[in-house]
Design a protein around this motif. Structure first.
Motif, short mmCIF file in Angstrom:
data_model
loop_
_atom_site.label_atom_id
_atom_site.label_comp_id
_atom_site.label_asym_id
_atom_site.label_seq_id
_atom_site.Cartn_x
_atom_site.Cartn_y
_atom_site.Cartn_z
N VAL A 1 -43.91 8.32 -32.94
CA VAL A 1 -44.54 7.04 -33.21
C VAL A 1 -46.04 7.21 -33.18
O VAL A 1 -46.59 7.77 -32.23
CB VAL A 1 -44.11 5.98 -32.15
CG1 VAL A 1 -44.79 4.66 -32.40
CG2 VAL A 1 -42.60 5.82 -32.16
N ASP A 2 -46.72 6.73 -34.21
CA ASP A 2 -48.18 6.74 -34.25
C ASP A 2 -48.64 5.52 -33.45
O ASP A 2 -48.71 4.41 -33.98
CB ASP A 2 -48.66 6.67 -35.70
CG ASP A 2 -50.17 6.60 -35.80
OD1 ASP A 2 -50.87 6.81 -34.80
OD2 ASP A 2 -50.65 6.31 -36.92
N ASP B 1 -51.55 4.69 -32.18
CA ASP B 1 -52.80 4.07 -32.63
C ASP B 1 -52.56 3.19 -33.86
O ASP B 1 -53.08 2.09 -33.97
CB ASP B 1 -53.85 5.14 -32.95
CG ASP B 1 -54.33 5.87 -31.71
OD1 ASP B 1 -54.32 5.24 -30.61
OD2 ASP B 1 -54.71 7.05 -31.82
N GLY B 2 -51.74 3.68 -34.77
CA GLY B 2 -51.40 2.90 -35.96
C GLY B 2 -50.60 1.65 -35.60
O GLY B 2 -50.82 0.57 -36.16
N LEU B 3 -49.66 1.79 -34.66
CA LEU B 3 -48.87 0.65 -34.21
C LEU B 3 -49.76 -0.40 -33.55
O LEU B 3 -49.66 -1.60 -33.84
CB LEU B 3 -47.79 1.12 -33.23
CG LEU B 3 -46.90 0.04 -32.62
CD1 LEU B 3 -46.14 -0.72 -33.69
CD2 LEU B 3 -45.95 0.66 -31.61
N ALA B 4 -50.68 0.03 -32.69
CA ALA B 4 -51.60 -0.89 -32.02
C ALA B 4 -52.48 -1.60 -33.04
O ALA B 4 -52.72 -2.82 -32.94
CB ALA B 4 -52.45 -0.15 -31.00
N ALA B 5 -52.96 -0.87 -34.03
CA ALA B 5 -53.80 -1.48 -35.07
C ALA B 5 -53.01 -2.52 -35.86
O ALA B 5 -53.53 -3.60 -36.19
CB ALA B 5 -54.35 -0.41 -36.00
N SER B 6 -51.76 -2.24 -36.15
CA SER B 6 -50.92 -3.20 -36.87
C SER B 6 -50.68 -4.46 -36.06
O SER B 6 -50.72 -5.57 -36.58
CB SER B 6 -49.58 -2.56 -37.22
OG SER B 6 -49.75 -1.51 -38.14
N ILE B 7 -50.44 -4.28 -34.76
CA ILE B 7 -50.22 -5.44 -33.89
C ILE B 7 -51.48 -6.28 -33.80
O ILE B 7 -51.44 -7.51 -33.91
CB ILE B 7 -49.75 -4.99 -32.49
CG1 ILE B 7 -48.35 -4.37 -32.59
CG2 ILE B 7 -49.77 -6.15 -31.50
CD1 ILE B 7 -47.87 -3.70 -31.32
#
Length: 102
Positions: free
Chosen positions: A86-87, A89-95
């Motif tokens: 799981v990326d 940083d990408g997940l946090a940015a999406s949230i």
């Protein structure tokens, strides 16, 4: 409570005392029931190119499955083998992006 009972009794009596409709009066009334579908005529106007395009797009969307099973199976295989990453940083940015639009 007694007043509402009297009012209901008066209303019921008034309804009973209304004159009955004759068959002549009934026949002259306008029907409010919808016409049968077989009697409804479709317009003979030409359909615009935009409407034709929308219709073809809707038909195409109906053919596309709701779930991409190839992607589901790919992720399922990665999870089973322990190789799914799981990326974060990408997940946090999406949230953050989803919540900042409100």
């Amino acid at each position: 409570m007694i007043e509402s009972t009297k009012a209901g009794l008066q209303l019921a009596t008034a309804v009973q005392n209304q004159p009955k409709k004759t068959s002549e009066a009934t026949n002259n009334e306008v029907s409010t029931s919808p016409a049968p579908l077989s009697s409804v005529k479709k317009p003979s106007a030409d359909v615009s190119p935009q409407a034709q395009s929308m219709d073809s797009l809707q038909q195409e969307l109906k053919r596309i499955p709701d779930v991409d099973m190839a992607k589901v199976n790919e992720i399922r295989t990665l999870l089973a083998s322990g190789n799914y990453e799981v990326d974060l940083d990408g997940l946090a940015a999406s949230i953050r992006g989803a919540h900042s639009r409100d």
